[in-house]
Design an enzyme around this catalytic site. Structure first.
Site, PDB file in Angstrom:
ATOM      1  N   GLY A  12      15.801  -9.152  26.384  1.00  0.00           N
ATOM      2  CA  GLY A  12      15.788 -10.321  27.272  1.00  0.00           C
ATOM      3  C   GLY A  12      16.992 -11.213  27.054  1.00  0.00           C
ATOM      4  CB  ALA A  13      20.265 -10.496  25.719  1.00  0.00           C
ATOM      5  CB  SER A  14      19.871 -11.219  31.503  1.00  0.00           C
ATOM      6  OG  SER A  14      18.483 -11.442  31.658  1.00  0.00           O
ATOM      7  CB  VAL A  64      10.636  -4.789  26.409  1.00  0.00           C
ATOM      8  CG1 VAL A  64      12.098  -5.089  26.180  1.00  0.00           C
ATOM      9  CG2 VAL A  64       9.870  -6.010  26.928  1.00  0.00           C
ATOM     10  CG  ASN A  90      14.585 -13.681  23.533  1.00  0.00           C
ATOM     11  OD1 ASN A  90      14.283 -14.838  23.211  1.00  0.00           O
ATOM     12  ND2 ASN A  90      15.045 -13.378  24.748  1.00  0.00           N
ATOM     13  CB  SER A 142       5.944 -19.903  21.522  1.00  0.00           C
ATOM     14  OG  SER A 142       5.711 -21.174  22.090  1.00  0.00           O
ATOM     15  CE1 TYR A 155       5.198 -17.203  26.298  1.00  0.00           C
ATOM     16  CE2 TYR A 155       4.304 -19.217  25.358  1.00  0.00           C
ATOM     17  CZ  TYR A 155       5.373 -18.370  25.571  1.00  0.00           C
ATOM     18  OH  TYR A 155       6.610 -18.679  25.061  1.00  0.00           O
ATOM     19  CE  LYS A 159       6.020 -15.535  23.215  1.00  0.00           C
ATOM     20  NZ  LYS A 159       7.247 -14.779  22.910  1.00  0.00           N
TER      21      LYS A 159
END
Ligand code: NAP
Length: 247
Positions: A12-14, A64, A90, A142, A155, A159
């Site tokens: 998720g590096a964009s 992913v 990430n 998180s 979510y 986490k």
């Protein structure tokens, strides 16, 4: 805190925090793999930014949540850079709803990406990380995994789940001197937070002692530290970077 010649895969590096981590790794000498799912142009911008600053980066598309795509990504990375020394899990999503309105699909989608993705990427890179000199796994959790958050049962569960996963993988890597740690950011100014209504953001801000939301730059230094050899004697930890929020 150099990452010279370390191959680092950031999922998720964009965009957002992942982009910040990838660029920080690039500035510190790493070979960076910029993973993305759908934001292709943004991912190539990150690569160009790293290349422009004298670093080395490749772009690798994969959802992913899909083990086959992750395995293909791994093969392409291997061809470019060899084994993975550092994996940063990430990539993450939210599908926010009060629990009474949350469907099984809403639950499963968030599980599939946020925890399924962690399984798929860690599984695929595990031998590399274990065999690397000072291999590193860094999971981006998180503060919501620590505190819970209204409308985020799915979510928050993913986490929190990262904590048990991280501690267990830390035990399973320890013999070889590789480590696994978790960073638990507070509320960070990215697209993810942009979706939260203003009145909810105002309520969150009242709970942050440092009286501001985090910028991506507030988070990336901790991840760089955990990826580096400076953190050799830290493993199985959850590091809060949250402006002083209690949990
Ligand atoms: P963001 O700005 O929405 O960026 C999310 C990134 O994840 C994008 O690069 C996106 O790629 C990628 N992604 C999403 N689903 C994917 C998938 N299935 N496969 C591969 N990549 C995928 O989010 P962010 O705020 O930077 O969040 C990054 C991480 O930090 C998440 O794990 C989040 O839970 C965590 N976090 C965020 C905050 C916050 O307040 N922002 C606070 C604490 C923790 P594409 O656009 O290419 O799909």
């Amino acid at each position: 805190m150099t990452l010279d010649n370390r191959t680092c895969l950031v999922t998720g590096a964009s965009k957002g925090i992942g982009r910040g981590i990838a660029e920080e790794f690039g500035r510190n000498g790493a070979n960076v793999v910029v993973n993305y799912r759908s934001s292709e142009d943004a991912a190539y911008e990150v690569r160009d930014h790293i290349d422009g600053a004298g670093g080395e980066a490749v772009v690798a598309q994969a959802d992913v949540a899909n083990l086959g795509e992750v395995q293909e990504m791994y093969q392409s990375v291997h061809d470019a850079f060899g084994g993975i020394d550092v994996l940063v899990n990430n990539a993450g999503i939210t599908v926010d709803k009060k629990f009474e309105s949350m469907t099984r699909e809403d639950w499963d989608r968030v599980m599939d990406v946020n925890l399924g993705g962690v399984f798929n990427c860690t599984k695929t890179c595990f031998e590399d990380i274990r065999n690397a000199t000072e291999g590193r796994l860094v999971n981006i959790s998180s503060v919501v995994g620590q505190q819970g958050n209204y409308g985020q049962a799915n979510y928050a569960t993913t986490k929190s789940g990262m904590f048990g996963f991280t501690r267990t993988i830390a035990l399973e890597l320890a013999q070889e001197g590789s480590t696994a740690n978790c960073v638990a950011p507070g509320f960070v100014m990215t697209d993810m937070l942009a979706d939260v209504p203003d009145r909810v953001k105002e309520g969150i801000l009242e709970r942050i002692p440092l009286d501001r939301f985090a910028e991506v730059e507030d988070i990336v230094g901790m991840v760089r530290f955990l990826a580096s050899e400076e953190s050799s004697y830290m493993t199985g930890q959850v590091l809060g970077v949250n402006g002083g929020m209690e949990w």
